[in-house]
Design a protein around this motif. Structure first.
Motif, PDB file in Angstrom:
ATOM      1  N   ALA A  55      -4.997   2.902  -2.387  1.00  0.00           N
ATOM      2  CA  ALA A  55      -4.425   1.879  -1.504  1.00  0.00           C
ATOM      3  C   ALA A  55      -5.407   1.413  -0.434  1.00  0.00           C
ATOM      4  CB  ALA A  55      -3.159   2.426  -0.846  1.00  0.00           C
TER       5      ALA A  55
ATOM      6  N   CYS B 121       0.842  -1.206   0.000  1.00  0.00           N
ATOM      7  CA  CYS B 121       0.000   0.000   0.000  1.00  0.00           C
ATOM      8  C   CYS B 121       0.874   1.252   0.000  1.00  0.00           C
ATOM      9  CB  CYS B 121      -0.920   0.000   1.215  1.00  0.00           C
ATOM     10  SG  CYS B 121      -2.125  -1.354   1.231  1.00  0.00           S
TER      11      CYS B 121
ATOM     12  N   TYR C 136      -6.925  -2.134  -0.619  1.00  0.00           N
ATOM     13  CA  TYR C 136      -5.931  -3.158  -0.299  1.00  0.00           C
ATOM     14  C   TYR C 136      -5.703  -3.221   1.205  1.00  0.00           C
ATOM     15  CZ  TYR C 136      -4.705  -3.138  -5.286  1.00  0.00           C
ATOM     16  OH  TYR C 136      -4.737  -3.232  -6.652  1.00  0.00           O
ATOM     17  N   ALA C 137      -5.607  -2.058   1.849  1.00  0.00           N
ATOM     18  CA  ALA C 137      -5.370  -2.033   3.293  1.00  0.00           C
ATOM     19  C   ALA C 137      -6.525  -2.672   4.053  1.00  0.00           C
ATOM     20  CB  ALA C 137      -5.159  -0.588   3.759  1.00  0.00           C
TER      21      ALA C 137
END
Length: 351
Positions: A128, A6, A131-132
């Motif tokens: 990001a 990320c 994804y996190a």
């Protein structure tokens, strides 16, 4: 490791923030968006930029990274390798995000440095974030839609939205004649991109590939030189058609030149370029004291269209230049195409 990935994505957008900051600091001034939209070259560049990425989303052209670059995204190990993979994920997203990044970069020049940098970095945070969330809560993967046709539909819908943005916002500041030329070039540009991206494939012989793409490039460049320059301002001081203006000029014993024209008339544009841009013709009109009037018959309900048939007894064909002589009370009509010399001869003989 996942959060390092990320971080790599955010780093990619941070690079753009740095580019924006350098551009702003090097010039010492920010970009004024109002001035941008008043600049035809800047408007056309943005239009073609957005149009290009719209074609990418519509799969007219597939953007791929060079193998030497793409092969590196899996290189490295540990945290550094994860950051690198995240960074290259940002690069790989540019076919979808390129138009947005470009627009934000332009907008960023109009904002304080802290605001512009934060906005660009937050774009990376936004990319990001999913994804996190998945890294921190793996069970969310059960709710992620499975890849399928919907992804292709979503992507191509984005392409059509970019086309709307390009046409609506980018070209609003162009004059009518220039707008028509730029839209026409947009079609040529799309053809050239389609030719570049689909007429050849990976296995096409190199010689044929270079030939096809060279032809596409030549067409794009030649079309640009032909259609993109700002049209020249008319040398003649045209007045808008108004029967009262015509009558007033005749009462003052001034000769009148009526140019019956229409926006959709190609021959009318030829006459404008060849006759009314001719310096000697313009000088003669001024010398004889002509009142030059542009009679626009583009649409049926225009006053010039109505009077063209009712007053001047013409069926409606354009171009047609009508000369009114108040002294001799004569009407001279020049229908269709004509040369500067023909107009000058008629004026010399009859006025």
């Amino acid at each position: 490791m996942g959060f390092s990935f990320c971080g790599g994505i955010v780093l990619f957008f941070a690079v753009f923030a740095a580019i924006s900051a350098i551009a702003k600091l090097s010039t010492g001034t920010g970009l004024d968006m109002n001035s941008l939209y008043r600049n035809p070259a800047a408007v056309i560049t943005l239009f073609l930029f957005i149009l290009f990425f719209a074609l990418v989303l519509l799969d007219v052209l597939v953007l791929t990274l060079p193998s030497s670059v793409a092969n590196k995204q899996g290189g490295g190990s540990g945290f550094a390798g994860s950051v690198g993979m995240g960074f290259f994920a940002g690069i790989l997203s540019t076919p979808c995000s390129g138009a947005i990044i470009g627009a934000v970069l332009v907008w960023a020049q109009t904002q304080p440095l802290t605001v512009s940098s934060a906005a660009l970095v937050l774009m990376g945070v936004g990319m990001a974030a999913p994804y996190a969330m998945l890294i921190s809560t793996p069970k969310l993967l059960d709710y992620v839609p499975k890849p399928g046709t919907w992804m292709e539909i979503f992507k191509k819908t984005g392409g059509f939205l970019l086309l709307i943005i390009a046409a609506k916002f980018m070209l609003a500041g162009l004059t009518k004649d220039h707008l028509i030329n730029v839209l026409l070039y947009g079609v040529i540009f799309c053809f050239c991109v389609w030719m570049w991206g689909t007429w050849v494939i990976f296995s096409t012989p190199k010689a044929k590939k270079w030939t096809v793409r060279s032809v596409a490039l030549i067409i794009a460049v030649a079309g640009g030189f032909w259609l993109l320059p700002t049209p020249k301002q008319s040398r003649v001081d045209w007045q808008k058609y108004d029967p009262a203006v015509v009558q007033n000029a005749l009462q003052k014993e001034k000769p009148v030149l009526l140019k019956f024209t229409a926006d959709w008339c190609s021959n009318c544009k030829i006459v404008d370029k060849t006759v009314y841009q001719d310096a000697a013709t313009v000088a003669l009109l001024a010398q004889k004291g002509f009142v030059a009037i542009k009679a626009d018959t583009t649409q049926q309900g225009f006053g010039a269209t109505v009077d063209y048939k009712a007053v001047f007894k013409e069926p409606g064909n354009v171009p047609n230049t009508i000369l009114l002589n108040p002294d001799k009370q004569t009407i001279t009509k020049i229908r269709g195409l004509f040369t500067p010399d023909e107009l000058k001869q008629i004026i010399t003989e009859h006025f």
